[in-house]
Write a protein that holds these residues in place. Structure first.
Motif, PDB file in Angstrom:
ATOM      1  N   UNK A  61      16.539   2.912  -3.055  1.00 25.22           N
ATOM      2  CA  UNK A  61      15.638   4.052  -3.218  1.00 25.22           C
ATOM      3  C   UNK A  61      14.502   3.959  -2.189  1.00 25.22           C
ATOM      4  N   UNK A  62      14.207   5.065  -1.493  1.00 19.93           N
ATOM      5  CA  UNK A  62      13.134   5.024  -0.499  1.00 19.93           C
ATOM      6  C   UNK A  62      11.771   5.186  -1.177  1.00 19.93           C
ATOM      7  N   UNK A  63      10.758   4.555  -0.575  1.00 14.47           N
ATOM      8  CA  UNK A  63       9.404   4.626  -1.128  1.00 14.47           C
ATOM      9  C   UNK A  63       8.726   5.917  -0.684  1.00 14.47           C
ATOM     10  N   UNK A  64       7.897   6.464  -1.557  1.00 14.71           N
ATOM     11  CA  UNK A  64       7.056   7.573  -1.136  1.00 14.71           C
ATOM     12  C   UNK A  64       5.920   7.006  -0.300  1.00 14.71           C
ATOM     13  N   UNK A  65       5.245   7.908   0.434  1.00 18.32           N
ATOM     14  CA  UNK A  65       4.111   7.465   1.255  1.00 18.32           C
ATOM     15  C   UNK A  65       3.034   6.833   0.373  1.00 18.32           C
ATOM     16  N   UNK A  66       2.842   7.390  -0.823  1.00 13.41           N
ATOM     17  CA  UNK A  66       1.827   6.848  -1.729  1.00 13.41           C
ATOM     18  C   UNK A  66       2.201   5.454  -2.210  1.00 13.41           C
ATOM     19  N   UNK A  67       3.469   5.285  -2.547  1.00 10.60           N
ATOM     20  CA  UNK A  67       3.917   3.955  -2.992  1.00 10.60           C
ATOM     21  C   UNK A  67       3.749   2.931  -1.869  1.00 10.60           C
ATOM     22  N   UNK A  68       4.007   3.366  -0.646  1.00  7.27           N
ATOM     23  CA  UNK A  68       3.880   2.436   0.475  1.00  7.27           C
ATOM     24  C   UNK A  68       2.408   2.046   0.692  1.00  7.27           C
ATOM     25  N   UNK A  69       1.514   3.046   0.609  1.00 10.29           N
ATOM     26  CA  UNK A  69       0.083   2.739   0.755  1.00 10.29           C
ATOM     27  C   UNK A  69      -0.374   1.771  -0.331  1.00 10.29           C
ATOM     28  N   UNK A  70       0.131   1.977  -1.539  1.00 10.65           N
ATOM     29  CA  UNK A  70      -0.241   1.099  -2.657  1.00 10.65           C
ATOM     30  C   UNK A  70       0.221  -0.338  -2.391  1.00 10.65           C
ATOM     31  N   UNK A  71       1.418  -0.480  -1.836  1.00 12.87           N
ATOM     32  CA  UNK A  71       1.921  -1.819  -1.501  1.00 12.87           C
ATOM     33  C   UNK A  71       1.030  -2.463  -0.430  1.00 12.87           C
ATOM     34  N   UNK A  72       0.692  -1.689   0.597  1.00 11.81           N
ATOM     35  CA  UNK A  72      -0.181  -2.220   1.647  1.00 11.81           C
ATOM     36  C   UNK A  72      -1.544  -2.611   1.063  1.00 11.81           C
ATOM     37  N   UNK A  73      -2.044  -1.799   0.136  1.00  6.68           N
ATOM     38  CA  UNK A  73      -3.340  -2.099  -0.480  1.00  6.68           C
ATOM     39  C   UNK A  73      -3.263  -3.396  -1.288  1.00  6.68           C
ATOM     40  N   UNK A  74      -2.168  -3.597  -1.980  1.00  9.95           N
ATOM     41  CA  UNK A  74      -2.011  -4.841  -2.751  1.00  9.95           C
ATOM     42  C   UNK A  74      -1.935  -6.060  -1.828  1.00  9.95           C
ATOM     43  N   UNK A  75      -1.288  -5.893  -0.678  1.00  8.84           N
ATOM     44  CA  UNK A  75      -1.207  -7.009   0.276  1.00  8.84           C
ATOM     45  C   UNK A  75      -2.593  -7.292   0.871  1.00  8.84           C
ATOM     46  N   UNK A  76      -3.310  -6.229   1.213  1.00  8.20           N
ATOM     47  CA  UNK A  76      -4.683  -6.405   1.720  1.00  8.20           C
ATOM     48  C   UNK A  76      -5.535  -7.129   0.678  1.00  8.20           C
ATOM     49  N   UNK A  77      -5.366  -6.743  -0.575  1.00  6.05           N
ATOM     50  CA  UNK A  77      -6.146  -7.352  -1.657  1.00  6.05           C
ATOM     51  C   UNK A  77      -5.810  -8.833  -1.800  1.00  6.05           C
ATOM     52  N   UNK A  78      -4.532  -9.131  -1.800  1.00  5.51           N
ATOM     53  CA  UNK A  78      -4.110 -10.537  -1.914  1.00  5.51           C
ATOM     54  C   UNK A  78      -4.737 -11.358  -0.781  1.00  5.51           C
ATOM     55  N   UNK A  79      -4.766 -10.789   0.415  1.00  9.04           N
ATOM     56  CA  UNK A  79      -5.262 -11.560   1.558  1.00  9.04           C
ATOM     57  C   UNK A  79      -6.780 -11.764   1.495  1.00  9.04           C
ATOM     58  N   UNK A  80      -7.540 -10.747   1.087  1.00 10.24           N
ATOM     59  CA  UNK A  80      -9.007 -10.954   1.050  1.00 10.24           C
ATOM     60  C   UNK A  80      -9.394 -11.903  -0.082  1.00 10.24           C
ATOM     61  N   UNK A  81      -8.645 -11.870  -1.182  1.00  7.36           N
ATOM     62  CA  UNK A  81      -8.963 -12.794  -2.280  1.00  7.36           C
ATOM     63  C   UNK A  81      -8.655 -14.244  -1.873  1.00  7.36           C
ATOM     64  N   UNK A  82      -7.560 -14.430  -1.146  1.00  3.67           N
ATOM     65  CA  UNK A  82      -7.218 -15.782  -0.681  1.00  3.67           C
ATOM     66  C   UNK A  82      -8.263 -16.285   0.322  1.00  3.67           C
ATOM     67  N   UNK A  83      -8.682 -15.399   1.227  1.00  2.00           N
ATOM     68  CA  UNK A  83      -9.703 -15.787   2.204  1.00  2.00           C
ATOM     69  C   UNK A  83     -11.032 -16.072   1.495  1.00  2.00           C
ATOM     70  N   UNK A  84     -11.356 -15.254   0.507  1.00  2.00           N
ATOM     71  CA  UNK A  84     -12.606 -15.453  -0.237  1.00  2.00           C
ATOM     72  C   UNK A  84     -12.640 -16.805  -0.937  1.00  2.00           C
ATOM     73  N   UNK A  85     -11.492 -17.243  -1.427  1.00  2.00           N
ATOM     74  CA  UNK A  85     -11.425 -18.565  -2.084  1.00  2.00           C
ATOM     75  C   UNK A  85     -11.746 -19.657  -1.068  1.00  2.00           C
ATOM     76  N   UNK A  86     -11.283 -19.488   0.175  1.00  2.00           N
ATOM     77  CA  UNK A  86     -11.600 -20.460   1.226  1.00  2.00           C
ATOM     78  C   UNK A  86     -13.106 -20.457   1.508  1.00  2.00           C
ATOM     79  N   UNK A  87     -13.684 -19.254   1.606  1.00  2.00           N
ATOM     80  CA  UNK A  87     -15.122 -19.173   1.903  1.00  2.00           C
ATOM     81  C   UNK A  87     -15.946 -19.841   0.802  1.00  2.00           C
TER      82      UNK A  87
END
Ligand code: IPD
Ligand code: CA
Ligand code: CA
Length: 275
Positions: free
Chosen positions: A1-27
């Motif tokens: 099944x192909x993703x809608x543009x909204x679903x894709x943005x949501x996935x990218x947002x979750x990845x961005x979130x995971x990365x800033x939280x991981x970086x924040x733990x380092x800081x």
């Protein structure tokens, strides 16, 4: 099944979130333990092991999920697939000067441009434990609650924020005149030393407007999405469309945009400035 543009943005947002939280733990983990603070070129432009370790965390997560994307990271430069329409702009530690001095005002900023348009952003300040997020068309949140810009409509009633780039000693175009001028015209101008949190502060209504020169895409990509999704406006100083590579940004709650733009353009030279 192909993703809608909204679903894709949501996935990218979750990845961005995971990365800033991981970086924040380092800081947080490296806080107060720095033993190697260096200047990158210009006086005062610092880099610490925390910048590098936090960036490594972000890169690890982006490479794991999205190895085909393009990356512009402050400490590592351009990486990945230069033909990709997806470009991630990463500031692992925005507010390094604060961090190096033990002032807890800093954040990790991870933004995604799609075909050059800022489209996803996550900014995490591990000291205030605030996570600002947005994706185009999906709204903006702080700690998962919707945020919006202030209702302030008069420049005289506004609280602004700005900053001074590392090249400020090398140019007379250093924002000192604008700082004096706007300090007179408003309820105040703050300088927190963290561009991503400056934009987030306007997005959640603590501040009414922000301007700065000498910025890089990694300072502002995420914050632009967050501010625009919270109802704010982002342009060049003169109100024309923003060129994210120009270094200059005018970002407001929308309502004071025209008057702040006009005031910036009418700033008298410092030599003519009187108290
Ligand atoms: C700096 C901060 C500061 C701004 C500088 C930026 P850094 O980023 O955002 O507020 O005034 O222009 O370079 O060096 O701490 O990542
Ligand atoms: Ca920065
Ligand atoms: Ca940085």
């Amino acid at each position: 099944m192909t993703q809608t543009a909204t679903e894709q943005l949501q996935i990218f947002l979750d990845i961005a979130t995971e990365s800033v939280l991981a970086a924040g733990a380092v800081l947080k983990e490296r806080w107060g333990k720095l033993n190697n603070i260096q200047e990158k070129g210009r006086p005062g432009d610092l880099v610490t092991e925390a910048d590098k370790l936090a960036e490594a965390q972000v890169l690890k997560i982006l490479n794991l999920h999205l190895p085909e994307h393009q990356i512009l990271a402050e400490e590592s430069g351009a990486l990945g697939n230069t033909n990709s329409k997806y470009l991630w702009a990463i500031d692992p530690l925005d507010g390094t000067t604060n961090y190096a001095h033990g002032l807890p005002m800093a954040a990790t900023s991870v933004g995604l441009m799609i075909d050059g348009v800022p489209s996803v952003g996550a900014v995490y300040n591990p000291f205030s434990n605030e996570l600002f997020r947005a994706a185009r068309g999906l709204g903006a949140t702080c700690n998962r609650r919707p945020i919006q810009v202030s209702p302030t409509s008069e420049l005289t009633q506004s609280l602004l924020i700005t900053g001074f780039a590392y090249d400020r000693r090398e140019t007379t175009d250093n924002n000192y005149a604008e700082f004096c001028h706007l300090t007179h015209l408003t309820q105040g101008v703050r300088r927190l030393g963290c561009a991503s949190m400056d934009l987030a502060g306007v997005a959640c209504g603590r501040l009414d407007g922000y301007w700065e020169r000498g910025l890089q895409p990694w300072d502002i990509t995420a914050g632009i999405v967050i501010l625009e999704e919270a109802g704010g406006k982002v342009t060049a100083y003169d109100g024309s469309p923003l060129d994210i590579n120009s270094g200059r940004i005018l970002a407001t709650n929308s309502l004071i945009h025209d008057s702040l733009s006009q005031a910036l353009l009418e700033t008298p030279p410092l030599a003519e400035w009187k108290s």
